[in-house]
Design a protein around this motif. Structure first.
Motif, PDB file in Angstrom:
ATOM      1  N   PHE A 226       0.857  -1.191   0.000  1.00  0.00           N
ATOM      2  CA  PHE A 226       0.000   0.000   0.000  1.00  0.00           C
ATOM      3  C   PHE A 226       0.885   1.231   0.000  1.00  0.00           C
ATOM      4  CE2 PHE A 226      -2.511   3.342   2.122  1.00  0.00           C
ATOM      5  CZ  PHE A 226      -3.647   3.334   1.303  1.00  0.00           C
ATOM      6  N   GLY A 227       0.684   2.110  -0.991  1.00  0.00           N
ATOM      7  CA  GLY A 227       1.436   3.358  -1.069  1.00  0.00           C
ATOM      8  C   GLY A 227       0.671   4.468  -0.385  1.00  0.00           C
ATOM      9  N   GLY A 228       1.021   4.747   0.834  1.00  0.00           N
ATOM     10  CA  GLY A 228       0.275   5.708   1.626  1.00  0.00           C
ATOM     11  C   GLY A 228       0.931   7.075   1.637  1.00  0.00           C
ATOM     12  N   SER A 229       0.171   8.092   1.290  1.00  0.00           N
ATOM     13  CA  SER A 229       0.640   9.469   1.382  1.00  0.00           C
ATOM     14  C   SER A 229      -0.562  10.357   1.160  1.00  0.00           C
ATOM     15  CB  SER A 229       1.700   9.778   0.327  1.00  0.00           C
ATOM     16  OG  SER A 229       2.061  11.146   0.383  1.00  0.00           O
TER      17      SER A 229
ATOM     18  N   LEU B 289      -7.261  -3.242   6.363  1.00  0.00           N
ATOM     19  CA  LEU B 289      -6.291  -4.028   7.118  1.00  0.00           C
ATOM     20  C   LEU B 289      -6.954  -5.013   8.068  1.00  0.00           C
ATOM     21  CD1 LEU B 289      -3.698  -1.212   7.929  1.00  0.00           C
ATOM     22  CD2 LEU B 289      -3.610  -2.926   6.099  1.00  0.00           C
ATOM     23  N   LEU B 290      -8.161  -4.710   8.514  1.00  0.00           N
ATOM     24  CA  LEU B 290      -8.860  -5.583   9.455  1.00  0.00           C
ATOM     25  C   LEU B 290      -9.780  -6.597   8.774  1.00  0.00           C
ATOM     26  CD1 LEU B 290      -9.810  -2.914  12.148  1.00  0.00           C
ATOM     27  CD2 LEU B 290      -8.082  -4.719  12.374  1.00  0.00           C
ATOM     28  N   ASN B 291     -10.081  -6.389   7.501  1.00  0.00           N
ATOM     29  CA  ASN B 291     -11.069  -7.232   6.812  1.00  0.00           C
ATOM     30  C   ASN B 291     -10.530  -7.715   5.467  1.00  0.00           C
ATOM     31  OD1 ASN B 291     -13.465  -6.788   8.703  1.00  0.00           O
ATOM     32  ND2 ASN B 291     -12.966  -4.683   8.121  1.00  0.00           N
ATOM     33  N   THR B 292      -9.351  -8.320   5.496  1.00  0.00           N
ATOM     34  CA  THR B 292      -8.723  -8.802   4.272  1.00  0.00           C
ATOM     35  C   THR B 292      -9.668  -9.704   3.487  1.00  0.00           C
ATOM     36  OG1 THR B 292      -6.499  -8.658   5.192  1.00  0.00           O
ATOM     37  CG2 THR B 292      -6.835 -10.208   3.381  1.00  0.00           C
ATOM     38  N   GLY B 293      -9.860  -9.378   2.210  1.00  0.00           N
ATOM     39  CA  GLY B 293     -10.695 -10.196   1.339  1.00  0.00           C
ATOM     40  C   GLY B 293     -12.177  -9.949   1.451  1.00  0.00           C
ATOM     41  N   ALA B 294     -12.605  -9.134   2.404  1.00  0.00           N
ATOM     42  CA  ALA B 294     -14.035  -8.891   2.591  1.00  0.00           C
ATOM     43  C   ALA B 294     -14.567  -7.981   1.488  1.00  0.00           C
ATOM     44  CB  ALA B 294     -14.289  -8.263   3.952  1.00  0.00           C
ATOM     45  N   PRO B 295     -15.833  -8.147   1.105  1.00  0.00           N
ATOM     46  CA  PRO B 295     -16.410  -7.288   0.070  1.00  0.00           C
ATOM     47  C   PRO B 295     -16.794  -5.918   0.631  1.00  0.00           C
ATOM     48  CG  PRO B 295     -18.047  -8.844   0.836  1.00  0.00           C
ATOM     49  CD  PRO B 295     -16.772  -9.198   1.542  1.00  0.00           C
ATOM     50  N   PHE B 296     -16.780  -4.924  -0.227  1.00  0.00           N
ATOM     51  CA  PHE B 296     -17.303  -3.613   0.151  1.00  0.00           C
ATOM     52  C   PHE B 296     -17.928  -2.961  -1.076  1.00  0.00           C
ATOM     53  CE2 PHE B 296     -13.023  -2.652  -1.314  1.00  0.00           C
ATOM     54  CZ  PHE B 296     -13.119  -1.424  -1.952  1.00  0.00           C
ATOM     55  N   ASP B 297     -18.937  -2.124  -0.826  1.00  0.00           N
ATOM     56  CA  ASP B 297     -19.604  -1.393  -1.895  1.00  0.00           C
ATOM     57  C   ASP B 297     -18.961  -0.028  -2.062  1.00  0.00           C
ATOM     58  OD1 ASP B 297     -21.751  -3.199  -2.659  1.00  0.00           O
ATOM     59  OD2 ASP B 297     -22.550  -2.843  -0.645  1.00  0.00           O
ATOM     60  N   PHE B 298     -18.912   0.416  -3.311  1.00  0.00           N
ATOM     61  CA  PHE B 298     -18.360   1.742  -3.585  1.00  0.00           C
ATOM     62  C   PHE B 298     -18.818   2.198  -4.963  1.00  0.00           C
ATOM     63  CE2 PHE B 298     -14.772   4.308  -5.397  1.00  0.00           C
ATOM     64  CZ  PHE B 298     -14.989   5.447  -4.643  1.00  0.00           C
ATOM     65  N   ASN B 299     -19.640   3.236  -4.993  1.00  0.00           N
ATOM     66  CA  ASN B 299     -20.021   3.894  -6.237  1.00  0.00           C
ATOM     67  C   ASN B 299     -20.528   2.910  -7.291  1.00  0.00           C
ATOM     68  OD1 ASN B 299     -20.439   6.112  -7.870  1.00  0.00           O
ATOM     69  ND2 ASN B 299     -18.322   6.242  -8.561  1.00  0.00           N
ATOM     70  N   GLY B 300     -21.393   2.017  -6.874  1.00  0.00           N
ATOM     71  CA  GLY B 300     -22.007   1.082  -7.803  1.00  0.00           C
ATOM     72  C   GLY B 300     -21.215  -0.179  -8.062  1.00  0.00           C
ATOM     73  N   GLN B 301     -20.048  -0.306  -7.445  1.00  0.00           N
ATOM     74  CA  GLN B 301     -19.216  -1.492  -7.633  1.00  0.00           C
ATOM     75  C   GLN B 301     -19.204  -2.318  -6.356  1.00  0.00           C
ATOM     76  OE1 GLN B 301     -15.278  -0.311  -8.814  1.00  0.00           O
ATOM     77  NE2 GLN B 301     -16.006   1.091 -10.382  1.00  0.00           N
ATOM     78  N   ARG B 302     -19.041  -3.616  -6.506  1.00  0.00           N
ATOM     79  CA  ARG B 302     -18.755  -4.489  -5.369  1.00  0.00           C
ATOM     80  C   ARG B 302     -17.303  -4.933  -5.516  1.00  0.00           C
ATOM     81  NH1 ARG B 302     -21.170  -7.819  -1.380  1.00  0.00           N
ATOM     82  NH2 ARG B 302     -22.558  -6.013  -1.180  1.00  0.00           N
ATOM     83  N   ARG B 303     -16.467  -4.501  -4.576  1.00  0.00           N
ATOM     84  CA  ARG B 303     -15.044  -4.800  -4.616  1.00  0.00           C
ATOM     85  C   ARG B 303     -14.650  -5.574  -3.373  1.00  0.00           C
ATOM     86  NH1 ARG B 303     -12.800  -1.655  -8.648  1.00  0.00           N
ATOM     87  NH2 ARG B 303     -10.715  -2.255  -7.930  1.00  0.00           N
ATOM     88  N   ARG B 304     -13.393  -6.015  -3.322  1.00  0.00           N
ATOM     89  CA  ARG B 304     -12.882  -6.727  -2.146  1.00  0.00           C
ATOM     90  C   ARG B 304     -11.604  -6.066  -1.649  1.00  0.00           C
ATOM     91  NH1 ARG B 304     -15.302 -11.371  -0.698  1.00  0.00           N
ATOM     92  NH2 ARG B 304     -16.800 -12.243  -2.200  1.00  0.00           N
ATOM     93  N   TYR B 305     -11.434  -6.083  -0.337  1.00  0.00           N
ATOM     94  CA  TYR B 305     -10.241  -5.484   0.242  1.00  0.00           C
ATOM     95  C   TYR B 305      -9.030  -6.369  -0.031  1.00  0.00           C
ATOM     96  CZ  TYR B 305     -13.112  -2.173   2.864  1.00  0.00           C
ATOM     97  OH  TYR B 305     -13.977  -1.169   3.221  1.00  0.00           O
ATOM     98  N   PRO B 306      -7.944  -5.798  -0.535  1.00  0.00           N
ATOM     99  CA  PRO B 306      -6.731  -6.582  -0.787  1.00  0.00           C
ATOM    100  C   PRO B 306      -6.024  -6.942   0.511  1.00  0.00           C
ATOM    101  CG  PRO B 306      -6.336  -4.261  -1.211  1.00  0.00           C
ATOM    102  CD  PRO B 306      -7.805  -4.388  -0.908  1.00  0.00           C
ATOM    103  N   HIS B 307      -5.107  -7.902   0.413  1.00  0.00           N
ATOM    104  CA  HIS B 307      -4.321  -8.333   1.572  1.00  0.00           C
ATOM    105  C   HIS B 307      -2.985  -7.598   1.538  1.00  0.00           C
ATOM    106  CE1 HIS B 307      -2.784 -11.886   4.249  1.00  0.00           C
ATOM    107  NE2 HIS B 307      -2.657 -10.703   4.824  1.00  0.00           N
ATOM    108  N   ILE B 308      -2.853  -6.599   2.388  1.00  0.00           N
ATOM    109  CA  ILE B 308      -1.656  -5.752   2.411  1.00  0.00           C
ATOM    110  C   ILE B 308      -0.670  -6.280   3.446  1.00  0.00           C
ATOM    111  CG2 ILE B 308      -0.758  -3.433   2.814  1.00  0.00           C
ATOM    112  CD1 ILE B 308      -2.445  -3.731   0.275  1.00  0.00           C
ATOM    113  N   LYS B 309       0.566  -6.474   2.994  1.00  0.00           N
ATOM    114  CA  LYS B 309       1.643  -6.901   3.882  1.00  0.00           C
ATOM    115  C   LYS B 309       2.541  -5.738   4.309  1.00  0.00           C
ATOM    116  CE  LYS B 309       0.994 -11.441   3.749  1.00  0.00           C
ATOM    117  NZ  LYS B 309       0.825 -12.283   4.974  1.00  0.00           N
ATOM    118  N   LEU B 310       2.739  -4.803   3.383  1.00  0.00           N
ATOM    119  CA  LEU B 310       3.659  -3.689   3.619  1.00  0.00           C
ATOM    120  C   LEU B 310       2.962  -2.381   3.272  1.00  0.00           C
ATOM    121  CD1 LEU B 310       6.484  -2.261   3.925  1.00  0.00           C
ATOM    122  CD2 LEU B 310       6.921  -2.933   1.558  1.00  0.00           C
TER     123      LEU B 310
END
Length: 764
Positions: A104-107, A393-414
């Motif tokens: 994850f590139g956080g800034s 970070l707490l729900n790796t792989g879980a689905p979430f809704d956003f702007n008409g899409q159903r997506r899944r949270y990625p598994h972030i290691k770094l």
């Protein structure tokens, strides 16, 4: 050393070293310089500066992996060679084992006003050119809900905010400025990339002297400056949507709505009317209905609607309104209210989302802007809405809704963070700490020991803007500044570019990252691109060396604010809006098709989940601070002098204070189910009863960093705020308001430790 030019997000200036401090002189062309410049005077050698690379002891000894000790572990000072090796090896390990989709590139982009040392661009370019990409975030904590809904109903947020109704138009043409959330100068004094001329105060004064009426609808009187000579209508936090619906009902019921405009330029007005008049569900959204929700007397609502009719009105909606559950609704309704009055496209009339929220908005544009650093190509498609970092970070792989899409949270290691402090702008900080503990590794570039740095596994000391050379400029600022270094880097600090260059070299990707250029060569290259575009416009500019010597360059501008709406009003068939049918969407079939219960196809009032009750009877407004930008330089002179007893100051109405035995200047505790915060109190009738206000930005300082329900002794309100999305549509930040109890505090939890250096061991 002679004075040198420099720039910041809150203003340009010249600086002269005076021992360990600086003498700051605002840019001579600024009519209303920001007092935030005073935060620079004493920060160069502050004890909170990071001067050596540091590694968390548990991570060094046990290796990468989830660790509940983050935020409470010891740190070991190491050499740059060691730090760079650790960072390069860990990035390579994660990329090889899990792919760039595990990074994850956080800034957050606000670290420096300089266009080259823009931290977000640097970290994204680094990850793209070394490992092929990263998981990104989209939109911002300030305006995510608006950024999603505005394109559905009219146009992009940039078009509405940056190229909509201008301050000049307001000064010359507006008769009423109806401002939901106010026009606070503390917000408009800052702009990403810099702001050399603070003109908002002058424009408001000019409009008021001409006879324009400013009306601020807010729980806080001071959300409108004195120069506006305005009227304050107190409203309960988060209830603006109900008030807007009642205004719309009154306009329709009394035959004051512009039915011709609504029929020709809008889609869905009859659908909304069916909701307003009760045909849809039996509830009439009239003034009496709204009074019970928002606290504004029904007679005042009716009178306000009648005052708006026949006037040149601009409706403004502040960022703050959409930083709450269901925050999309007031943004939508602001546009509908302007349309019902027939105002969009008229000079000084219409809808101005976020006017006054940033210095960019309502201004003329440069004909050519200084280019940004190329970031390369991101080979990873996965992303999250920016405020959903803890959910990811707490729900790796879980689905979430956003702007008409159903997506899944990625598994972030770094997670690699540069130029940002999520322990400032995120909510429910105990939950955020727990989320960061799930990572294998957190790497942070920082010039000071923020709470985010104190949770990192590897802290890389970065220079602050005063120690870098750069070019400062913004698309709506007609001055471009050479940002000369004011001082040498403190300790072993390096700029982000140098850090990334050396790590890229270890990964065999130095040339791809630097393109063979030094910092100065990059500045010359980017300046040359701007110079070439200006030449195509027939504008001559000095060469880079001349610009660097003179320190400032004035750029030509074009004032095309409101152009899209004017053309749309003149001929909606020839110049349609970028919506499905080219019209303003009062009803959106697209949004309706998403079937979101928390954001249906037309704007509504939805009661927030949290409401004051016997245990937590007060609303808390956690708004932007007046003494710093976000949490930047919280230890700076201007920020520090406005604290009391070393703590942030909470505003409270005298009636609420008296009921709790609280007096001016007392120490108080604000608390709810998520945690507790200490603050000093000031009593004022400039806040409505039942509401307290504590600005964000005090650095998080928990008495027990590992507590499930922490106590922050410094005054960070995001200990208390909820970490939920605004809705399934926008998934924006909802941290503006929450509910709390306030009590007199007489205990002893020790002095604030937020600016105290880490307990470091030496291992070289």
């Amino acid at each position: 050393m002679p004075p040198v030019t420099h720039s910041s997000h809150w203003g340009a200036f010249t600086a002269t070293p005076a021992g360990d401090e600086l003498h700051i002189t605002p840019f001579a062309g600024d009519p209303d310089p920001s007092p935030l410049l005073d935060n620079f005077t004493d920060v160069l050698r502050h004890p909170a500066r990071v001067t050596r690379p540091m590694v968390r002891k548990g991570w060094l000894e046990q290796g990468p992996g989830p660790d509940a000790r983050r935020g409470a572990d010891e740190y070991i000072a190491i050499s740059w060679a060691q730090a760079l090796d650790l960072a390069a090896n860990e990035l390579q390990r994660v990329a090889d084992s899990f792919g760039p989709q595990a990074v994850f590139g956080g800034s957050y982009g606000w670290s420096s006003a300089g266009r080259f040392h823009h931290a977000q661009s640097q970290v994204h370019r680094f990850l793209n050119t070394t490992i092929g990409g990263y998981v990104r975030s989209v939109w911002s904590y300030s305006s995510a809900a608006a950024s999603v809904i505005l394109p559905h109903i009219a146009a992009s947020q940039d078009e509405i905010s940056r190229r909509g109704v201008s301050w000049r138009e307001i000064a010359e043409h507006s008769e009423i400025v109806l401002s939901f959330g106010g026009l606070a100068l503390k917000n408009s004094q800052v702009a990403s990339g810099g702001m050399s001329e603070h003109t908002e105060r002058g424009y408001m004064r000019q409009a008021a002297e001409r006879g324009a009426q400013f009306i601020s609808i807010s729980p806080l009187r001071h959300d409108l400056p004195d120069e506006a000579a305005g009227e304050w209508i107190p409203v309960r936090p988060g209830t603006d949507a109900a008030l807007m619906l009642a205004l719309l009902h009154t306009l329709w019921r009394h035959g004051l709505s512009d039915e011709d405009f609504l029929a020709r330029y809008c889609t869905g007005w009859p659908t909304l009317v069916a909701s307003l008049n009760g045909t849809q569900d039996g509830t009439v959204r009239d003034a009496a209905w709204a009074e019970a929700i928002c606290g504004v007397p029904a007679a005042h609502i009716v009178a306000l609607a009648q005052r708006l009719h026949g006037k040149r009105v601009v409706v403004t909606v502040a960022h703050s309104l959409q930083r709450a559950q269901h925050g999309e609704q007031p943004v939508w309704l602001g546009m509908v209210l302007a349309a019902a009055l027939g105002q969009p496209g008229l000079p000084g009339g219409g809808y101005a989302y976020a006017l006054g929220a940033l210095g960019h908005y309502g201004k003329a544009f440069n004909r050519v802007s200084f280019p940004s650093l190329p970031q390369g190509n991101n080979g990873v498609d996965e992303f999250i809405p920016v405020a959903r970092i803890a959910d990811m970070l707490l729900n790796t792989g879980a689905p979430f809704d956003f702007n008409g899409q159903r997506r899944r949270y990625p598994h972030i290691k770094l997670a690699w963070w540069a130029g940002g402090n999520p322990f400032h702008h995120h909510q429910d900080l105990a939950r955020l700490r727990h989320a960061f503990c799930q990572l294998d590794t957190l790497i942070v570039h920082e010039h000071s020991l923020t709470a985010t740095a104190r949770h990192a596994d590897l802290i890389l000391p970065a220079t602050m803007t005063l120690e870098r050379e750069d070019v400062g400029g913004a698309p709506t600022d007609r001055h471009l500044f050479a940002m000369h270094p004011v001082a040498e880097p403190w300790g072993d600090a390096r700029d982000d570019f140098a850090i990334f260059r050396d790590i890229a070299a270890r990964l065999g990707r130095e040339e791809a990252f630097t393109e063979g250029r030094t910092v100065r060569e990059w500045l010359q290259h980017l300046y040359g691109q701007m110079q070439e575009k200006l030449a195509q416009e027939g504008v001559k500019t000095p060469d880079f060396d001349r610009f660097w010597q003179q320190g400032v360059l004035t750029l030509p501008q074009v004032d095309d604010g409101g152009r899209m709406m004017r053309r749309f009003r003149d001929d909606p068939d020839a110049h349609p809006l970028p919506t499905p049918d080219g019209k303003i969407q009062i009803y959106s079939a697209t949004i309706a098709s998403f079937n979101y219960a928390d954001c249906p196809g037309h704007p509504v009032w939805l009661t927030p989940d949290e409401q004051p009750d016997a245990q937590h009877p007060l609303w808390l407004i956690a708004n932007q601070p007046a003494t710093r930008l976000h949490s930047q330089l919280d230890y700076g002179r201007h920020s520090a002098r406005h604290k009391q007893q070393g703590k942030e100051v909470c505003m409270m109405h005298p009636t609420d204070a008296a009921a709790r035995g609280i007096t001016e200047g007392a120490m108080i505790m604000l608390h709810n189910l998520r945690g507790a915060v200490l603050a000093a109190v000031t009593l004022s009738e400039n806040i409505m009863p039942g509401v307290v206000q504590l600005p964000t930005g005090a650095w998080y300082d928990p008495v027990d960093p590992l507590a499930a329900r922490p106590l922050c002794r410094h005054g960070n309100p995001n200990v208390l705020t909820r970490d939920i999305g605004t809705s399934s549509l926008g998934q924006g930040c909802s941290g503006q308001i929450t509910v709390v109890q306030v009590s007199l505090f007489t205990g002893d939890v020790g002095e604030v430790q937020a600016f105290v250096p880490l307990n470091q061991q030496e291992r070289l």
